[in-house]
Design a protein around this motif. Structure first.
Motif, PDB file in Angstrom:
ATOM      1  N   LEU A  71      42.421 -53.404 -24.003  1.00  0.00           N
ATOM      2  CA  LEU A  71      43.847 -53.155 -24.186  1.00  0.00           C
ATOM      3  C   LEU A  71      44.107 -52.481 -25.529  1.00  0.00           C
ATOM      4  O   LEU A  71      44.874 -51.504 -25.605  1.00  0.00           O
ATOM      5  N   GLN A  72      43.488 -52.983 -26.576  1.00  0.00           N
ATOM      6  CA  GLN A  72      43.660 -52.401 -27.909  1.00  0.00           C
ATOM      7  C   GLN A  72      43.254 -50.936 -27.932  1.00  0.00           C
ATOM      8  O   GLN A  72      43.958 -50.092 -28.500  1.00  0.00           O
ATOM      9  N   LEU A  73      42.134 -50.624 -27.303  1.00  0.00           N
ATOM     10  CA  LEU A  73      41.642 -49.251 -27.320  1.00  0.00           C
ATOM     11  C   LEU A  73      42.509 -48.316 -26.474  1.00  0.00           C
ATOM     12  O   LEU A  73      42.782 -47.184 -26.884  1.00  0.00           O
ATOM     13  N   THR A  74      42.921 -48.765 -25.304  1.00  0.00           N
ATOM     14  CA  THR A  74      43.767 -47.896 -24.471  1.00  0.00           C
ATOM     15  C   THR A  74      45.129 -47.671 -25.117  1.00  0.00           C
ATOM     16  O   THR A  74      45.661 -46.553 -25.057  1.00  0.00           O
ATOM     17  N   GLY A  77      45.219 -44.794 -27.387  1.00  0.00           N
ATOM     18  CA  GLY A  77      45.033 -43.461 -26.836  1.00  0.00           C
ATOM     19  C   GLY A  77      43.603 -43.096 -26.513  1.00  0.00           C
ATOM     20  O   GLY A  77      43.299 -41.917 -26.291  1.00  0.00           O
ATOM     21  N   LEU A  78      42.710 -44.100 -26.441  1.00  0.00           N
ATOM     22  CA  LEU A  78      41.329 -43.841 -26.071  1.00  0.00           C
ATOM     23  C   LEU A  78      41.130 -44.079 -24.575  1.00  0.00           C
ATOM     24  O   LEU A  78      41.851 -44.872 -23.954  1.00  0.00           O
ATOM     25  N   GLU A  79      40.158 -43.382 -24.006  1.00  0.00           N
ATOM     26  CA  GLU A  79      39.820 -43.537 -22.593  1.00  0.00           C
ATOM     27  C   GLU A  79      38.756 -44.623 -22.473  1.00  0.00           C
ATOM     28  O   GLU A  79      37.643 -44.462 -22.993  1.00  0.00           O
ATOM     29  N   GLU A  95      43.904 -56.159 -14.086  1.00  0.00           N
ATOM     30  CA  GLU A  95      45.291 -56.633 -14.150  1.00  0.00           C
ATOM     31  C   GLU A  95      45.851 -56.517 -15.567  1.00  0.00           C
ATOM     32  O   GLU A  95      46.996 -56.101 -15.761  1.00  0.00           O
ATOM     33  N   ASN A  96      45.026 -56.889 -16.548  1.00  0.00           N
ATOM     34  CA  ASN A  96      45.498 -56.910 -17.935  1.00  0.00           C
ATOM     35  C   ASN A  96      45.577 -55.526 -18.568  1.00  0.00           C
ATOM     36  O   ASN A  96      46.390 -55.304 -19.474  1.00  0.00           O
ATOM     37  N   VAL A  97      44.727 -54.607 -18.105  1.00  0.00           N
ATOM     38  CA  VAL A  97      44.638 -53.273 -18.732  1.00  0.00           C
ATOM     39  C   VAL A  97      44.678 -52.212 -17.639  1.00  0.00           C
ATOM     40  O   VAL A  97      43.657 -51.605 -17.280  1.00  0.00           O
ATOM     41  N   PRO A  98      45.843 -51.954 -17.067  1.00  0.00           N
ATOM     42  CA  PRO A  98      45.910 -50.997 -15.955  1.00  0.00           C
ATOM     43  C   PRO A  98      45.511 -49.580 -16.342  1.00  0.00           C
ATOM     44  O   PRO A  98      45.138 -48.786 -15.469  1.00  0.00           O
ATOM     45  N   ALA A  99      45.536 -49.255 -17.616  1.00  0.00           N
ATOM     46  CA  ALA A  99      45.148 -47.903 -18.035  1.00  0.00           C
ATOM     47  C   ALA A  99      43.642 -47.731 -18.122  1.00  0.00           C
ATOM     48  O   ALA A  99      43.157 -46.603 -18.277  1.00  0.00           O
ATOM     49  N   GLY A 100      42.869 -48.819 -18.023  1.00  0.00           N
ATOM     50  CA  GLY A 100      41.420 -48.735 -18.115  1.00  0.00           C
ATOM     51  C   GLY A 100      40.764 -48.529 -16.757  1.00  0.00           C
ATOM     52  O   GLY A 100      41.389 -48.667 -15.702  1.00  0.00           O
ATOM     53  N   GLU A 101      39.481 -48.202 -16.808  1.00  0.00           N
ATOM     54  CA  GLU A 101      38.652 -48.060 -15.603  1.00  0.00           C
ATOM     55  C   GLU A 101      37.556 -49.127 -15.695  1.00  0.00           C
ATOM     56  O   GLU A 101      36.842 -49.190 -16.695  1.00  0.00           O
ATOM     57  N   PHE A 102      37.432 -49.953 -14.649  1.00  0.00           N
ATOM     58  CA  PHE A 102      36.536 -51.103 -14.739  1.00  0.00           C
ATOM     59  C   PHE A 102      35.588 -51.163 -13.547  1.00  0.00           C
ATOM     60  O   PHE A 102      35.977 -50.881 -12.407  1.00  0.00           O
ATOM     61  N   HIS A 103      34.328 -51.538 -13.857  1.00  0.00           N
ATOM     62  CA  HIS A 103      33.284 -51.607 -12.848  1.00  0.00           C
ATOM     63  C   HIS A 103      32.485 -52.891 -13.009  1.00  0.00           C
ATOM     64  O   HIS A 103      32.162 -53.286 -14.137  1.00  0.00           O
ATOM     65  N   GLN A 104      32.137 -53.513 -11.887  1.00  0.00           N
ATOM     66  CA  GLN A 104      31.191 -54.625 -11.922  1.00  0.00           C
ATOM     67  C   GLN A 104      29.792 -54.012 -11.950  1.00  0.00           C
ATOM     68  O   GLN A 104      29.379 -53.332 -11.012  1.00  0.00           O
ATOM     69  N   ALA A 105      29.065 -54.215 -13.038  1.00  0.00           N
ATOM     70  CA  ALA A 105      27.774 -53.544 -13.203  1.00  0.00           C
ATOM     71  C   ALA A 105      26.937 -54.280 -14.227  1.00  0.00           C
ATOM     72  O   ALA A 105      27.436 -55.049 -15.039  1.00  0.00           O
ATOM     73  N   ASP A 106      25.635 -54.012 -14.184  1.00  0.00           N
ATOM     74  CA  ASP A 106      24.658 -54.583 -15.103  1.00  0.00           C
ATOM     75  C   ASP A 106      24.243 -53.513 -16.103  1.00  0.00           C
ATOM     76  O   ASP A 106      24.130 -52.333 -15.749  1.00  0.00           O
ATOM     77  N   ILE A 107      23.979 -53.904 -17.336  1.00  0.00           N
ATOM     78  CA  ILE A 107      23.535 -52.978 -18.357  1.00  0.00           C
ATOM     79  C   ILE A 107      22.290 -52.207 -17.908  1.00  0.00           C
ATOM     80  O   ILE A 107      22.126 -51.024 -18.215  1.00  0.00           O
ATOM     81  N   ALA A 108      21.415 -52.852 -17.139  1.00  0.00           N
ATOM     82  CA  ALA A 108      20.175 -52.199 -16.717  1.00  0.00           C
ATOM     83  C   ALA A 108      20.424 -51.013 -15.793  1.00  0.00           C
ATOM     84  O   ALA A 108      19.539 -50.165 -15.622  1.00  0.00           O
ATOM     85  N   ASP A 109      21.600 -50.928 -15.205  1.00  0.00           N
ATOM     86  CA  ASP A 109      21.894 -49.864 -14.245  1.00  0.00           C
ATOM     87  C   ASP A 109      22.695 -48.707 -14.838  1.00  0.00           C
ATOM     88  O   ASP A 109      23.039 -47.768 -14.116  1.00  0.00           O
ATOM     89  N   LEU A 110      22.993 -48.747 -16.137  1.00  0.00           N
ATOM     90  CA  LEU A 110      23.961 -47.813 -16.698  1.00  0.00           C
ATOM     91  C   LEU A 110      23.365 -46.603 -17.386  1.00  0.00           C
ATOM     92  O   LEU A 110      24.094 -45.676 -17.727  1.00  0.00           O
TER      93      LEU A 110
END
Length: 226
Positions: A71-74, A77-79, A95-110
């Motif tokens: 929330l702070q970052l969005t 004005g950051l993406e 729900e809390n940060v509608p301007a963000g993009e969120f994914h269920q993911a593991d660090i090993a897959d990124l």
């Protein structure tokens, strides 16, 4: 046991996430109730805001409920792209940060060759997320973060100072496994992954719940070398 993704460094590693996501699914928004004051985290995110031009892409690794960091970052004005293992946390973050993009993911897959590659980022924030990994995996995660960043990209990291490895603890009514380092060793591990530490701070923190003991939180503000 899970099988690692195609991220460089993970091919020969078998890692165990058993119970970690499920614990945070059960905790849900009680996490923010247990940790109501996050001054060190807010200050590190503010460093990212001051250091990045508007529109920069930031990965919030282990975003939790999205509060306060995404929330702070969005709002600045950051993406923001947030990832977390817990489906419940991702739902709360959306729900809390509608301007963000969120994914269920593991660090090993990124990583750049991983199955969930999300592109390159100008900065990565990893607030208390890497402590959920066994020590043997933390250097691999740091190298993945390094590879996700653009040259000279920024990295804000926080860990709890503790000499433990994959240690089970009670946590807000659940059991999680955590790892940590003493401060000098943490610096060595971070610098060994290709980062310059440009600022450091620490805070003594007493969570607002009886089953989480007081802790020393270490915040490192870093830059990718190249």
């Amino acid at each position: 046991m899970s099988s690692p993704g195609d991220t460089p460094g993970y091919q020969n590693v078998r890692f165990d996430r058993t119970g970690q996501a499920e614990a945070f699914d059960a905790i849900g928004d009680r996490y923010d109730e247990a940790f109501p004051h996050k001054e060190g985290q807010v200050a590190s995110a503010a460093w990212l805001v001051r250091s990045l031009p508007a529109g920069s892409r930031v990965l919030d690794l282990g975003c939790g409920t999205g509060l306060p960091t995404a929330l702070q970052l969005t709002q600045a004005g950051l993406e923001v792209v947030g990832v977390d293992l817990s489906s419940a946390m991702i739902a709360l973050a959306r729900e809390n940060v509608p301007a963000g993009e969120f994914h269920q993911a593991d660090i090993a897959d990124l990583g750049p060759s991983g199955p969930r590659h999300l592109g390159r980022f100008d900065a990565v924030a990893a607030f208390f997320s890497l402590l959920m990994l066994p020590r043997a995996e933390i250097p691999l995660a740091l190298r993945t973060i390094h590879d996700l960043l653009v040259p000279r990209g920024l990295f804000a990291l926080s860990m709890v100072e503790a000499d433990v490895d994959d240690f089970a603890i009670p946590f807000i009514g659940s059991i999680i496994r955590v790892s940590g380092y003493l401060r000098d060793e943490l610096r060595e591990v971070v610098e060994g992954a290709g980062f310059e530490i440009v600022e450091e701070s620490s805070h003594t923190y007493a969570p607002a719940t009886v089953d989480v003991p007081p802790e020393v939180q270490v915040f490192l503000r870093c830059r990718r070398h190249t």
